[in-house]
Design an enzyme around this catalytic site. Structure first.
Site, PDB file in Angstrom:
ATOM      1  CB  SER A   1      11.631  -4.455  -2.610  1.00  0.00           C
ATOM      2  OG  SER A   1      10.902  -5.399  -3.332  1.00  0.00           O
TER       3      SER A   1
ATOM      4  CG  HIS B   1       9.498  -1.999  -6.659  1.00  0.00           C
ATOM      5  ND1 HIS B   1       8.524  -2.413  -5.658  1.00  0.00           N
ATOM      6  CD2 HIS B   1      10.267  -2.935  -6.550  1.00  0.00           C
ATOM      7  CE1 HIS B   1       9.214  -3.054  -4.666  1.00  0.00           C
ATOM      8  NE2 HIS B   1      10.120  -3.520  -5.339  1.00  0.00           N
TER       9      HIS B   1
ATOM     10  CG  ASP C   1       5.718  -1.067  -6.313  1.00  0.00           C
ATOM     11  OD1 ASP C   1       5.669  -2.010  -6.855  1.00  0.00           O
ATOM     12  OD2 ASP C   1       6.320  -0.426  -5.182  1.00  0.00           O
TER      13      ASP C   1
END
Length: 278
Positions: free
Chosen positions: A99, A258, A229
């Protein structure tokens, strides 16, 4: 030492864990917003068992690092990683970023000294750029990130709980098996950090343009992304990023969220290992 701190040029203390044989190939893990090095437990233990040296740090303002109100942007994040890798004298390292940490990892790799970086892995990562603009029509509107900031300021504890209990792990999907302990651990990590740093980091992960970083990195890069995601949509991240890399590989995961490193380590870890050993 198995853990410690490195002091940056502006006096910030960056916490890190450093486990395993110091002669083994290092793997450096870069966590997402608003978490800490603890988010990598499932990967740190797996790769330690595979004989690697594993390192993870708390980004400035996050976890056990200094809750600074300055430097909460990508250039300084990368400089902090340079300070860490210099302090530990890491060579031929694999940098794995999730991320926001994926943005940090590629931003660092584009600036690293020769010989420091062997490979990079970006998992559910924010590059090339998240926010919508004329140049990035498929991005998320700035209002989405303004909403994050407003929710954090209104009630950070509730906001962090809602993110973890909902879209981060896909727990808002029909039939999802929710792990309350996983939600609580996400919340714990988030609340350890500083509100100002977390607020600033929203701009850092959403508005930083990593296009030049992706183009310039000359080592193998693996993009791993869950097709479900909901935090960093795949169409405007990994599927664009792969086109910019000199030596890129894209691997996508149908139905995975995610936070797939935590929810599905039995899938992610072997794929990571295969790429690192290739």
């Amino acid at each position: 030492m198995s853990s410690g701190f490195v002091t940056t040029k502006d006096g910030v203390q960056i916490f890190y864990k450093d486990w395993g044989p110091k002669t083994a190939q290092p793997i450096v893990f870069h966590h997402g917003w608003p978490l800490s090095a603890d988010d990598w437990d499932a990967q740190m233990m797996f790769f330690l068992g595979e004989g690697f040296r594993v390192i993870a740090h708390d980004r400035r303002g996050h976890g056990r690092s200094t809750q600074t109100d300055t430097g909460n942007e990508m250039d300084t994040y990368a400089a902090d990683v340079i300070a860490l890798t210099d302090h530990l004298d890491l060579k031929n390292a694999v940098h794995v970023g999730h991320s926001t940490g994926g943005g940090e990892a590629i931003h660092y790799a584009a600036r690293a000294k020769p010989g420091r970086v062997a490979k990079v892995v970006l998992i559910g990562a924010v590059p090339p750029i998240m926010v919508k603009s004329d140049k990035n029509p498929g991005g998320l509107p700035i209002e989405v990130f303004d909403g994050f900031r407003a929710a954090q300021n209104a009630n950070r504890a509730q906001f962090f709980h809602d993110v973890a209990a909902g879209p981060f792990y896909g727990y808002n999907r029909p039939g999802a098996k929710v792990s309350p302990a996983t939600v609580e651990n996400w919340w714990r990590q988030g609340m350890m950090g500083g509100a100002k740093a977390h607020y600033d980091c929203i701009k850092a992960f959403s508005e930083t343009d990593f296009t030049d970083d992706l183009k310039s990195v000359d080592v193998p890069v693996l993009l791993m992304h869950g097709e479900d995601d909901q935090i960093v949509p795949i169409e405007d991240s990994a599927k664009l990023g792969i086109k910019l890399l000199k030596h890129g590989t894209l691997k996508t995961y149908p139905g995975l969220p995610h936070g797939m490193c935590t929810t599905h380590p039995e899938i992610i870890n072997p794929d990571l290992l295969a790429f690192i050993k290739a």
